[in-house]
Design a protein around this motif. Structure first.
Motif, PDB file in Angstrom:
ATOM      1  N   SER A  24       0.854  -1.185   0.000  1.00 48.49           N
ATOM      2  CA  SER A  24       0.000   0.000   0.000  1.00 48.49           C
ATOM      3  C   SER A  24       0.890   1.235   0.000  1.00 48.49           C
ATOM      4  O   SER A  24       1.856   1.318   0.767  1.00 48.49           O
ATOM      5  N   SER A  68      -7.473   0.439  -0.384  1.00 51.48           N
ATOM      6  CA  SER A  68      -7.750   1.456  -1.399  1.00 51.48           C
ATOM      7  C   SER A  68      -6.438   2.008  -1.950  1.00 51.48           C
ATOM      8  O   SER A  68      -5.384   1.908  -1.316  1.00 51.48           O
ATOM      9  N   ARG A  73      -8.271   3.303   3.191  1.00 55.48           N
ATOM     10  CA  ARG A  73      -9.299   2.335   3.570  1.00 55.48           C
ATOM     11  C   ARG A  73      -8.737   0.926   3.453  1.00 55.48           C
ATOM     12  O   ARG A  73      -8.163   0.562   2.428  1.00 55.48           O
ATOM     13  N   PHE A 109     -11.552  -4.337  -4.613  1.00 53.83           N
ATOM     14  CA  PHE A 109     -12.209  -3.109  -5.041  1.00 53.83           C
ATOM     15  C   PHE A 109     -12.375  -3.130  -6.562  1.00 53.83           C
ATOM     16  O   PHE A 109     -11.534  -3.686  -7.280  1.00 53.83           O
ATOM     17  N   GLU A 113     -13.154   2.057  -7.313  1.00 46.01           N
ATOM     18  CA  GLU A 113     -13.328   1.917  -5.864  1.00 46.01           C
ATOM     19  C   GLU A 113     -14.736   2.263  -5.375  1.00 46.01           C
ATOM     20  O   GLU A 113     -14.944   2.503  -4.183  1.00 46.01           O
ATOM     21  N   ALA A 130     -19.368   0.333  -2.080  1.00 55.33           N
ATOM     22  CA  ALA A 130     -18.288   0.526  -1.123  1.00 55.33           C
ATOM     23  C   ALA A 130     -18.532   1.673  -0.162  1.00 55.33           C
ATOM     24  O   ALA A 130     -17.958   1.707   0.932  1.00 55.33           O
ATOM     25  N   ASP A 131     -19.389   2.619  -0.553  1.00 53.40           N
ATOM     26  CA  ASP A 131     -19.655   3.774   0.315  1.00 53.40           C
ATOM     27  C   ASP A 131     -20.812   3.532   1.280  1.00 53.40           C
ATOM     28  O   ASP A 131     -20.733   3.899   2.458  1.00 53.40           O
TER      29      ASP A 131
END
Length: 395
Positions: A24, A68, A73, A109, A113, A130-131
């Motif tokens: 990441s 993410s 995230r 994802f 995303e 995802a939200d």
């Protein structure tokens, strides 16, 4: 024993098997995020190898994992079907998704995303907003555990692999299957897409890697017999040139996607390897498994290796050549030869300072194969002169 390289770092802290590890990038900082059967999610600093954070909201072993693109995230899945979306900075839980009833094996994802895909041992593939956490699609077409899921890089398709020995390709917008199921000889544990979204690559319980045309569902050539035991996970390099495979046979291996030949040396473990990942620049590989340790490997100096190179029908010249070889750092050079040429002589000037070599006959087509050590940029210019230093005798 096969040549292997040594890891540059060992990340220690998990108290049980490492199941998934991913890189990441958060600003300029490169991290590794990991899940484990010790029920935690952990963040590691790649530069120092030190653990930075541990997330302990799961009540059971953690497995599936995705982060993410901005690193803010983290989404993890666990044994009893719970998915947690975490704020990586505050370590707070943003949302829990609880529709699965068994292991959440893989989470991905979509490229934008906006959606999450989760594959579970309850036999379903679920697509989430995802939200909001709203369930968008709930696929139950597989006849057994769903081990893996992957969005195509262009975001138009979703592929899933299952215990039922199939890969299924779905339209990401409509949820309709795009092709007939792609049939394998054994369970499909992992899937990756080529960067252009036109090829699918699948890794299986029988140790084979399959290549497929995504638009047609046609198999592209014969499977690659990559491992002696199950392939637990595949990863593809950012440029699409390499595949990495992690296996129960205690190794992770690298493969050229264009030639399907081994690339570099073996990433050897003392126990089963469950996960493998490329760094964003493709220079590092992370692996983890039943040793409870995450290993970092520098693959920037590795190169293509040709296997099965000595045929019984040809007499290898290696017995007539002084064999200087450092097994730790081979690199391959080739010089085409005549079809009927069977005797070789290497000029003394070949062994220049620290540049050493061994010679092997490649029968189809005949080549003289020079494996040069060590791999050091300061020596590459000298190595490029090898062909001019090579002389041959004729019989």
């Amino acid at each position: 024993m096969e040549p292997s390289i040594s890891p540059i770092k060992s990340l220690r802290g998990h108290a049980d098997w490492v199941r998934t590890a991913v890189f990441s990038k958060n600003g300029n900082d490169l991290k590794i995020i990991s899940t484990s059967y010790d029920k935690t999610v952990r963040i590691w600093d790649v530069d120092t190898g030190e653990q930075e954070s541990s997330f302990e909201g799961h009540a059971s072993q953690t497995l599936g994992l995705v982060v993410s693109m901005d690193g803010r995230r983290i989404v993890s899945g666990a044994k009893y079907g719970k998915i947690i979306i975490w704020d990586a900075d505050t370590k707070e839980i943003i949302r829990c998704l609880s529709h699965h009833t068994n292991w959440v094996n893989c989470i991905q994802f979509s490229p934008d995303e906006k959606r999450l895909a989760s594959a579970s041992s309850d036999g379903t593939l679920k697509i989430w907003d995802a939200d909001t956490g709203e369930l968008v699609f709930d696929f139950d077409d597989h006849q057994g555990s769903v081990w893996t899921v992957a969005y195509s890089p262009n975001g138009t398709k979703i592929a899933s692999g299952s215990k039922d020995c199939t890969v299924r390709i779905w339209n990401a917008t409509t949820g309709k299957q795009q092709t007939q199921p792609l049939i394998h000889d054994s369970e499909v544990y992992s899937i990756v897409w080529s960067p252009d979204s036109r090829r699918l690559i699948s890794g299986c319980e029988d140790g084979q890697i399959y290549f497929w045309s995504a638009p047609t569902g046609a198999q592209l050539g014969s499977p690659l017999r990559a491992h002696s035991k199950a392939i637990m996970l595949l990863a593809i390099s950012p440029d699409g040139e390499l595949i990495a495979s992690a296996s129960k046979d205690h190794t992770a291996r690298l493969w050229s996607t264009s030639t399907r030949k081994p690339f570099g040396r073996v990433l050897q473990h003392a126990n089963e390897v469950n996960t493998v990942a490329f760094s964003p620049d493709g220079q590092l590989v992370a692996t983890g498994g039943d040793e409870n340790i995450i290993y970092l490997w520098d693959i920037s100096q590795e190169s293509t290796i040709i296997t099965n190179i000595v045929s019984p029908s040809f007499s290898s010249p290696t017995s007539h050549v002084t064999n200087y070889i450092d097994q730790q750092t081979p690199i391959l050079f080739q010089a085409p030869l005549h079809q009927h040429q069977t005797s070789y002589r290497v000029e003394p000037s070949l062994f220049h300072q620290n540049l050493q070599a061994r010679v092997i006959l490649l029968p189809h087509p005949p080549h003289l194969c020079l494996l040069i050590t060590p791999i050091m940029k300061s020596h590459l210019q000298s190595a490029s002169l090898l062909q001019s230093n090579l002389r041959t005798d004729f019989k």
